[in-house]
Design an enzyme around this catalytic site. Sequence first.
Site, PDB file in Angstrom:
ATOM      1  N   PRO A  56      -6.358   0.859  -0.266  1.00  0.00           N
ATOM      2  CA  PRO A  56      -6.612  -0.340  -1.076  1.00  0.00           C
ATOM      3  C   PRO A  56      -5.517  -1.382  -0.875  1.00  0.00           C
ATOM      4  CG  PRO A  56      -5.907   1.508  -2.455  1.00  0.00           C
ATOM      5  CD  PRO A  56      -6.175   2.063  -1.096  1.00  0.00           C
ATOM      6  N   LEU A  57      -5.927  -2.605  -0.610  1.00  0.00           N
ATOM      7  CA  LEU A  57      -4.991  -3.693  -0.347  1.00  0.00           C
ATOM      8  C   LEU A  57      -5.298  -4.842  -1.304  1.00  0.00           C
ATOM      9  CD1 LEU A  57      -5.401  -3.641   3.538  1.00  0.00           C
ATOM     10  CD2 LEU A  57      -3.415  -2.795   2.292  1.00  0.00           C
ATOM     11  N   THR A  58      -4.450  -5.056  -2.288  1.00  0.00           N
ATOM     12  CA  THR A  58      -4.681  -6.114  -3.273  1.00  0.00           C
ATOM     13  C   THR A  58      -4.703  -7.485  -2.605  1.00  0.00           C
ATOM     14  OG1 THR A  58      -3.618  -4.795  -4.991  1.00  0.00           O
ATOM     15  CG2 THR A  58      -3.822  -7.153  -5.400  1.00  0.00           C
ATOM     16  N   GLN A 110      -9.762   1.992  -7.057  1.00  0.00           N
ATOM     17  CA  GLN A 110      -8.398   2.239  -7.508  1.00  0.00           C
ATOM     18  C   GLN A 110      -8.180   1.580  -8.876  1.00  0.00           C
ATOM     19  OE1 GLN A 110      -4.553   0.385  -6.071  1.00  0.00           O
ATOM     20  NE2 GLN A 110      -4.356   2.377  -5.081  1.00  0.00           N
ATOM     21  N   CYS A 143       1.931   0.337  -7.757  1.00  0.00           N
ATOM     22  CA  CYS A 143       2.111  -1.115  -7.851  1.00  0.00           C
ATOM     23  C   CYS A 143       3.519  -1.443  -8.345  1.00  0.00           C
ATOM     24  CB  CYS A 143       1.068  -1.717  -8.791  1.00  0.00           C
ATOM     25  SG  CYS A 143       1.219  -3.519  -8.947  1.00  0.00           S
ATOM     26  N   LYS A 182      -2.206   7.725  -5.972  1.00  0.00           N
ATOM     27  CA  LYS A 182      -1.415   6.889  -5.061  1.00  0.00           C
ATOM     28  C   LYS A 182      -0.055   6.620  -5.708  1.00  0.00           C
ATOM     29  CE  LYS A 182      -0.492   3.916  -1.731  1.00  0.00           C
ATOM     30  NZ  LYS A 182      -1.356   2.758  -1.449  1.00  0.00           N
ATOM     31  N   HIS A 215       3.114   6.178  -0.460  1.00  0.00           N
ATOM     32  CA  HIS A 215       3.672   5.021   0.244  1.00  0.00           C
ATOM     33  C   HIS A 215       5.173   5.281   0.424  1.00  0.00           C
ATOM     34  CE1 HIS A 215       4.081   0.330   0.420  1.00  0.00           C
ATOM     35  NE2 HIS A 215       4.757   0.940   1.383  1.00  0.00           N
ATOM     36  N   ASN A 251       1.336   6.652   3.881  1.00  0.00           N
ATOM     37  CA  ASN A 251       1.005   5.302   4.329  1.00  0.00           C
ATOM     38  C   ASN A 251       2.241   4.401   4.255  1.00  0.00           C
ATOM     39  OD1 ASN A 251       0.446   5.071   1.242  1.00  0.00           O
ATOM     40  ND2 ASN A 251       0.364   2.963   1.952  1.00  0.00           N
ATOM     41  N   GLY A 252       2.141   3.299   4.958  1.00  0.00           N
ATOM     42  CA  GLY A 252       3.258   2.369   5.064  1.00  0.00           C
ATOM     43  C   GLY A 252       3.557   2.059   6.514  1.00  0.00           C
TER      44      GLY A 252
END
Length: 260
Positions: A56-58, A110, A143, A182, A215, A251-252
């Site tokens: 998921p990418l805001t 998410q 977040c 996440k 992340h 991820n990252g």
Amino acid sequence: RKNKYPFVCKRHFEMKKGSKENKNQVAPPAVTATTPALPAKERKLIDFRDKVYIAPLTTVGNLPFRRIMKQYGADITCGEMALAEQLLKGQASEWALLKRHHSEDCFGVQIAAGHADQFTRLAEVLANEESIEVDFLDMNLGCPLDLICNKGAGAGLMLREKKLRASLEGMLKVLNCPVTIKMRTGWNEKEPIAHHLQCNIQKWNIDGVGAFMLHGRSRLQRYSRSANWDYITEVGCSQSSEFNNIPLIGNGDIFSYADY
């Protein structure tokens, strides 16, 4: 939606108020005769192995973007972060983030929240809302924004294990799909806690936790410096053999399948 669902889960401030007023009284049954019965359905975990998963990418991972990713071979997609508080208020723009395209054959949403009742009440809506179909729910513990963390949500929830456990237990009592988590390495780079948190979640032995998404940056790092993949590897090897293994997805700084 506001008056459509007779929520089983009370809000956190209602529970505190009720505990003071009814300290010496017998609590009424949680489920009423008017509560919609959940359909009998076996919870199916998602197999992430050898799959291309679009995290998921805001502000980026919207429905048109995900459609393009599916055309390029993505296997699993997930919607942008949505706030449980706004969803429960019926905010149309927030509900739009949960919209699924028919090409997304494996799709998750998410959700970010700071209280167990918000997660649980939203899970009740998702479980009973026929127009919403998801294959997994991803809890946002990553977040880094002050606006989110100051409410105890996002990365702030990593520091509140009682809230996290209550949220998982509440959602998985009503959801027919798995829940993924996440998170980041921790609050700051020098004191990573993801490996401890992962082991604790394992020990809780809550049925339906489908995967960890890690992340490789801390909350205070936000998106600066490179992701710590050595630590991601360490976390992946730190799960206890005494409990069921939960898949870990790092991820990252992955900008293509070739990088991975």
